[in-house]
Write a protein that holds these residues in place. Structure first.
Motif, PDB file in Angstrom:
ATOM      1  N   UNK A 122       0.818  -1.205   0.000  1.00 48.53           N
ATOM      2  CA  UNK A 122       0.000   0.000   0.000  1.00 48.53           C
ATOM      3  C   UNK A 122       0.856   1.260   0.000  1.00 48.53           C
ATOM      4  N   UNK A 123       1.875   1.303   0.867  1.00 44.64           N
ATOM      5  CA  UNK A 123       2.658   2.522   1.027  1.00 44.64           C
ATOM      6  C   UNK A 123       3.597   2.788  -0.138  1.00 44.64           C
ATOM      7  N   UNK A 127       3.845   9.017  -2.159  1.00 47.75           N
ATOM      8  CA  UNK A 127       5.058   9.643  -2.713  1.00 47.75           C
ATOM      9  C   UNK A 127       6.120   9.953  -1.674  1.00 47.75           C
ATOM     10  N   UNK A 128       5.776   9.920  -0.389  1.00 46.11           N
ATOM     11  CA  UNK A 128       6.746  10.247   0.651  1.00 46.11           C
ATOM     12  C   UNK A 128       7.376   9.013   1.283  1.00 46.11           C
ATOM     13  N   UNK A 129       7.018   7.822   0.808  1.00 48.10           N
ATOM     14  CA  UNK A 129       7.493   6.582   1.423  1.00 48.10           C
ATOM     15  C   UNK A 129       8.204   5.724   0.383  1.00 48.10           C
ATOM     16  N   UNK A 143      11.070   3.806   4.358  1.00 50.85           N
ATOM     17  CA  UNK A 143      11.942   4.977   4.418  1.00 50.85           C
ATOM     18  C   UNK A 143      11.096   6.245   4.281  1.00 50.85           C
ATOM     19  N   UNK A 144      11.157   7.094   5.309  1.00 49.38           N
ATOM     20  CA  UNK A 144      10.417   8.355   5.306  1.00 49.38           C
ATOM     21  C   UNK A 144      11.349   9.476   5.753  1.00 49.38           C
TER      22      UNK A 144
END
Length: 542
Positions: A122-123, A127-129, A143-144
């Protein structure tokens, strides 16, 4: 999320402490955000099905809630893909336009539309993961903002460590709540010391207002079959009792040569709602088995990155595998002492067992030449996690205070054993892998404990108490949040074979936070915050 305007200018400060000396490691990044949103859907949404609930003729409406709150979960935006708010740690459920933290809550409808099988699936769409693997194994990692959030540090309904550690199937949760940035004041320190770049909270499934009878059949690339059932109903006066049961089974080969996986799971969600109190309970089981799964590749001494092999190429050794089995459960309750005073408590536990035989590939030449070696380990986890708190509202003149006092406890006992035969390097190739049928241990093998009877390796205990207050001014156009948490981190490590204590760590620190939100009208708001991340040891910011 349907947004009419979105722009951002970084002013969001993230501050990471290293416990011990607690010298601050400044990892500064971030943000004052200008958020514009489309008008919210006004109909109350049933969080279990993401459809408007039905009302009885006497105007009683049952609002189910994954988190046992009186208000239920924040409703979804039009389209049903993301919610208008999410849980923000001890602050509880917050509308995204009212909170000074960056959050996104993905709904079950979005999970189904993406055909995601795990949290990582899902993640990948966020766009931030970026989704990666754990160190040498097949554990999911996220990774964030340049930092790793391990699946160990995923929360289940606000509790750390309850869900399976390496892989979490989507049938086990209703929503994925993503909070970007540090969160020590909001959630407490993460068990493995991560979450500096963001945190993930998963919400359990609940019975909706309408009965659910769902059967899912699937067939994937290779020879992968999947079947799942999801049923729920409500009972009793005013449908106060809810029961939801879902189970799934997956088995077969993947699109990668010789790779196969088997997954079994079951989850039961119960809830009861009365005038002054609400109770919910969740119980789950997951058994995940991977066979000859394609392993990681490490480059050593090469001057250029080798070309990628064909998509179906598998360089795993035929005897490699990874198995994980977990049994877990939680109970959560709320009680309204007064209209403006609510107490809450939660408790969860997990028993996990893991065993694997790994053979990661190290490539030493651009033609794919490399080697591998056998590395086995076993692990058993016993985890307990608990919360106790009070939430209240107080009106002082034209100022409204929404305050929370909370205490958290996390306790983990890890047993483990390992064996690695680094001295017996097995030659192979990335493009033309060699299958070494004989995986017998040699005289060079290093052992830590007994693989068939793992013994105590480490203990972790996290305790904290936190106080937060959100002050609303100027007819709710300006909100200021102030909070502080006192966190204690205690860990002990033991020799795998002798059980002699090898390390003993015990230290504590205060972690404050402040946030401001200004919302001129319902369509946009500007916000900023200061918040810290906390971990023990010598974590680096680079």
């Amino acid at each position: 999320m349907q947004l009419s305007r979105l722009s951002s200018a970084l002013l969001h400060i993230h501050h990471t402490y290293t416990a011990g000396s607690f010298k601050p490691l400044y990892c500064l990044s971030a943000s004052v955000f200008l958020l514009g949103g489309s008008p919210l859907a006004l109909a109350q949404t049933d969080e279990a099905t993401e459809t408007p609930p039905s009302a009885m003729f006497d105007s009683i409406v049952v609002t189910t809630s994954a988190d046992a709150s009186a208000q239920g979960l924040p409703v979804a935006y039009e389209g049903g893909q993301v919610a208008t708010g999410s849980r923000v740690g001890l602050l509880g459920n917050q509308d995204i336009m009212d909170t000074p933290f960056s959050t996104t809550a993905y709904t079950n409808e979005y999970i189904k539309n993406q055909q995601a099988h795990s949290v990582g699936d899902l993640l990948k769409k966020d766009p931030t993961v970026r989704v990666a693997r754990g160190f040498g194994n097949f554990q999911e990692a996220y990774l964030m903002r340049g930092f790793v959030t391990n699946s160990d540090d995923t929360m289940f309904n606000g509790l750390y460590g309850i869900l399976p550690r390496q892989y979490i199937a989507t049938e086990l949760f209703e929503r994925v709540e993503l909070q970007r940035g540090a969160s020590a004041m909001l959630n407490g320190a993460a068990p493995s010391g991560g979450n500096a770049g963001g945190s993930i909270n998963l919400l359990p499934k609940r019975a909706g207002n309408e009965p659910l009878r769902q059967l899912t059949l699937g067939y994937g690339a290779g020879d992968q079959g999947r079947v799942g059932i999801d049923v729920s109903d409500r009972f009793g006066q005013d449908d106060a009792v809810g029961v939801r049961f879902n189970a799934a089974y997956q088995d077969g080969d993947s699109a990668v040569d010789n790779e196969s996986a088997k997954l079994g799971l079951a989850a039961l969600g119960l809830d009861y709602r009365a005038d002054k109190y609400r109770v919910s309970a969740d119980f789950g089981w997951q058994d995940n088995k991977l066979d000859e799964t394609r392993p990681n590749v490490t480059l050593s001494g090469v001057t250029a990155v080798p070309e990628a092999p064909k998509g179906d190429k598998n360089w795993a050794q035929p005897w490699s595998y990874s198995n994980e089995k977990d049994l877990f459960g939680t109970v959560r309750a709320e009680y309204d002492f007064q209209d403006n005073l609510t107490g809450y408590a939660a408790y969860g536990a997990r028993k996990g067992e893991e065993e694997n035989s790994l053979a990661n590939l190290t490539v030493t030449n651009t033609d794919g030449t490399g080697s591998t070696y056998r590395f086995d380990n076993t692990r058993e986890d016993k985890v307990q996690s608990a919360q106790l708190g009070l939430r209240g509202k107080l009106q002082l003149g034209n100022t409204q205070h929404n305050w929370t006092l909370a205490g958290d406890l996390y306790d983990q006992e890890e047993k483990g054993a390992y064996a690695f035969d680094y001295g017996n390097q097995l030659p192979t190739n990335l493009y033309r892998p060699t299958a070494h049928k004989d995986n017998s241990w040699t005289d060079t093998t290093a052992y830590g404990g007994n693989l068939s009877d793992p013994r105590l390796a480490s203990e972790t205990q996290l305790t904290s108490v936190a106080l937060a207050d959100t002050i609303s001014l100027m007819d709710d156009k300006l909100k200021a949040t102030f909070g502080v948490r006192h966190q204690n981190i205690e860990t002990r490590s033991y020799d795998y074979s002798t059980q002699v204590k090898t390390s003993d760590y015990d230290d504590s620190e205060w972690t404050p936070s402040v946030g401001l939100v200004y919302q001129p009208n319902k369509d946009w708001s500007v916000y900023g915050n200061y918040i810290e991340s906390l971990s023990k040891g010598s974590d680096k910011c680079w």
